[in-house]
Write a protein that holds these residues in place. Sequence first.
Motif, PDB file in Angstrom:
ATOM      1  N   TYR A 102       0.886  -1.165   0.000  1.00  0.00           N
ATOM      2  CA  TYR A 102       0.000   0.000   0.000  1.00  0.00           C
ATOM      3  C   TYR A 102       0.921   1.211   0.000  1.00  0.00           C
ATOM      4  N   TYR A 121      -0.459   5.219   9.013  1.00  0.00           N
ATOM      5  CA  TYR A 121      -0.752   4.011   9.789  1.00  0.00           C
ATOM      6  C   TYR A 121      -1.986   4.158  10.678  1.00  0.00           C
ATOM      7  N   PHE A 125      -4.413   3.749   6.399  1.00  0.00           N
ATOM      8  CA  PHE A 125      -4.347   2.285   6.322  1.00  0.00           C
ATOM      9  C   PHE A 125      -5.601   1.639   6.918  1.00  0.00           C
TER      10      PHE A 125
END
Length: 161
Positions: A102, A121, A125
Motif C-alpha cells: 500500500y 498508519y 491504512f
Amino acid sequence: MPLGSNQINHHPERIICGVPVDIHSIMITDLYDPTAIPTAWQKFWAQFPKADLPGNNQAWGVSTPIEGSQGKLHYVAGVEVSRDFVAPAGFETCTIPSGNYYHLEHQGSISELAQSYGEAYGVEFPKAGLEMRPAPHLELYDANLNPMADDYSMGILIPVN
C-alpha cells in the motif's frame, strides 16, 4: 496535507545493500532518535561505491520489526543491488520479498515525516480496510530530491496481502 495519493502496487523481490541501524519506531516519540536514520544515510552516501549506484536514482529505507522488542526496528538505508553483490564493510544486504504494498506519498519536508506516518498508519491504512502481511515496511526515495524542501515527495509503503 502531508500525504498525497494512495494505491496498491506489486513489487518484485529486491536485494538492498545499505547501512544498518536499530531504532525505535518514529511513532514512539519519547524513544525515537531523530538523528539515527539521517546519520545512516550520510554514511551511505559518503561510503557506498559510486560505481555500484543504480541508474534509476531510487533509494530504499527498509524497516523490519525486531521480534520480541517493544517497537524497535532494524532499518537499512540503501539501494537495490544484484543478487551476487558483495556488501562493503559496514554495510549489509537484505531481501525485500515480492508482494503487494500500500503506497502512500509523503509530501513536504522530511521534518514532517512523523505526521505523515501517523496519518498513514493511524488513518489511511485502517480506512482502506487492508490486511498487513509480514514483510519489511519500506520508504522509497528519489535520491535527486532535497529532503528538506517543501515540495519533497517520498513513498511510505506498507506490506499488504
